[in-house]
Design an enzyme around this catalytic site. Structure first.
Site, PDB file in Angstrom:
ATOM      1  N   LYS A  10       0.863  -1.192   0.000  1.00  0.00           N
ATOM      2  CA  LYS A  10       0.000   0.000   0.000  1.00  0.00           C
ATOM      3  C   LYS A  10       0.884   1.222   0.000  1.00  0.00           C
ATOM      4  CE  LYS A  10      -4.457   0.951   0.321  1.00  0.00           C
ATOM      5  NZ  LYS A  10      -5.629   0.126  -0.029  1.00  0.00           N
ATOM      6  N   ASP A  34      -7.180   4.359  -4.232  1.00  0.00           N
ATOM      7  CA  ASP A  34      -7.789   4.206  -2.900  1.00  0.00           C
ATOM      8  C   ASP A  34      -8.369   5.599  -2.616  1.00  0.00           C
ATOM      9  OD1 ASP A  34      -7.780   2.126  -0.473  1.00  0.00           O
ATOM     10  OD2 ASP A  34      -7.488   4.082   0.414  1.00  0.00           O
TER      11      ASP A  34
END
Ligand code: NDP
Ligand code: 2IT
Length: 452
Positions: free
Chosen positions: A132, A172
């Site tokens: 991430k 995201d």
């Protein structure tokens, strides 16, 4: 043979160590707790998982990159943000996971998201590791030109860490199609390569997969439907509360509506909208995707059926289903108690870790079906993996084919979680099922590949 309680005390000791070694990272501690608190049954049953160092390696990212992101705003002033990429685990495939641009981003937030991603990606069965990244950059109120310059500066460092076989970012919070476009353009310019599999969530004319924008929300609704089927019910006629009004929330509402449910709320950080006739998606998309506006504009333009509640939380609206789709820790113990009082039947997490541990506990105690994000929202990253597959094969699939694959994947994740929970004496506990099933896949690969 080690007992479950001996194993649990070893895991508890490790959790204390994680807190000491990673100070000031509460979200990462929370995510580690949520997983490690459910692993005792499988570690006690399979001695190879108790091997010293296995879980210690799992909670330590393989690589963490932090970098300066300087850029100029429209007034010519130099701004400085911080960029992150946490490459957590590549035992199952290249690191895979989104980029978040939000002022609350820090290393602990990215580590919690990367850690969750390891298990989520394992559950998809598609050969992707966990990672991430993101930045504390706030895109709200920034012009397209500012967002472009920020993305270009961000990629000017990030490009050296990623690649179609190494690490494949996507969107995201705060990162959607516009940002992926600017990031891809800069990657291509710096590397002089058309490496379409280096990012997912691309535009449809240049390597993006059909249904990727819809996939997280659609997948979460399919997961909720599977949990309801276990209770002998379907979604037809059920009232649903949804939080957020971004990518995940919009396509959650779209799929709920398609399956006959009535989605009556959406929200952003300013408050929420309740619309008793059901959210009008064309209007919401116009305000959020085209105008990049706030949800109060929805209530103003929709007429009598809708009202805007400044600062409130959607969980106070009575509903059969709740689908948190905004951000972490947005549904707490009080919210859970309100949902239970109002007769909620299922809660399915579109966002990552939106439900606090105390709230999860309350919901499960009350017999509410609870779908944890690492299972319920895995449809997004799953279709990202399908986008990579299409890119590698230099082809593109029809929307119908992608949607069918998505439905199969969500059914299979639901079945895996359900069966795993039963196997470890926790029937109906999707949290335990998801954690153990994801863990087994990653742990087996790590053991087979040696101490690295
Ligand atoms: P978007 O940026 O498209 O939308 C985010 C929404 O959540 C906005 O309505 C935003 O409101 C609201 N929000 C974000 N942060 C906060 C906050 N701190 N407080 C209140 N509201 C907030 O993001 P996505 O829809 O892509 O992501 C939503 C969630 O889903 C995240 O948890 C993400 O990690 C998760 N997720 C996303 C996937 C994807 O494919 N995009 C896949 C799997 C999970 P505002 O504009 O006011 O900030
Ligand atoms: O949390 C997530 O799974 C995402 N933001 C999507 C990641 C991806 O690589 O598609």
């Amino acid at each position: 043979m080690t007992t479950r309680s001996e194993t649990q005390s070893t895991l508890d000791h490790l959790l204390t160590e994680i807190e000491h070694r990673n100070p000031a990272q509460p979200e990462f501690h929370q995510a580690a707790h949520e997983v490690l608190e459910t692993l005792a049954p499988v570690v006690a049953a399979r001695p190879e998982y108790a091997e010293p160092g296995l879980i210690e390696r799992l909670v330590e990212p393989e690589r963490q990159v932090m970098f300066r992101v300087p850029w100029q705003d429209d007034q010519g002033r130099v701004r400085v943000n911080r960029g992150f990429r946490v490459e957590f685990n590549s035992a199952l495939g290249p690191y895979k996971g989104g980029l978040r641009f939000h002022p609350s981003v820090n290393l602990g937030v990215i580590k919690f998201l990367g850690f969750e991603q390891i298990f989520k990606n394992a559950l998809t069965g598609l050969g992707i590791g966990g990672g991430k990244g993101g930045s504390d950059f706030d895109p709200h109120g920034r012009s397209d030109a500012e967002v472009m310059r920020f993305c270009q500066s961000f990629m000017t460092e990030l490009y050296r860490h990623i690649g179609e076989h190494t690490d494949v970012p996507a969107g995201d919070i705060g990162v959607g199609g516009r940002e992926i476009g600017y990031l891809f353009g800069q990657y291509r310019r710096i590397t002089n390569r058309w490496e379409s599999g280096v990012l997912t969530g691309k535009g449809q004319g240049w390597g993006g997969s059909l249904i990727r924008p819809e996939a997280t929300g659609y997948g979460n609704v399919l997961f909720a439907a599977a949990m309801m089927r276990e209770r002998g019910e379907d979604l037809e006629g059920q009232t649903a509360v949804v939080s957020g009004s971004g990518n995940v929330a919009i396509y959650t509402i779209e799929k709920l509506t398609a399956l006959g449910a009535n989605a009556v709320t959406c929200s952003d950080s300013s408050g929420y909208v309740v619309d008793e006739k059901g959210i009008d998606l064309d209007l919401l998309k116009q305000i959020k995707e085209v105008e990049r506006g706030r949800v109060d504009a929805y209530a103003e333009r929709r007429g009598a059926s809708a009202r805007f509640v400044p600062g409130g939380r959607v969980w106070e609206v009575p509903a059969d289903l709740a689908l948190p789709s905004a951000t972490q820790n947005e549904l707490d113990e009080n919210d859970a108690a309100t949902l239970i009082r109002n007769g909620v039947k299922a809660v399915s997490e579109g966002a990552n870790m939106p439900t606090t541990p105390e709230a999860v506990h309350l919901l499960q105690q009350a017999g509410v079906a609870f779908g944890p994000g690492k299972a319920a929202n895995a449809g997004g990253v799953a279709v990202s993996a399908l986008e990579m597959a299409q890119n590698h094969a230099r082809t593109s699939w029809t929307a119908a084919r992608v949607e069918e694959e998505l439905a199969d994947i969500m059914t299979s994740i639901h079945t895996t979680c359900h069966e795993t929970a039963e196997r470890y004496d926790a029937p109906g506990d999707y949290v335990t099922g998801a954690n153990i099933a994801g863990f087994e896949r990653v742990a087996d690969a790590m053991l087979a590949q040696g101490v690295i």
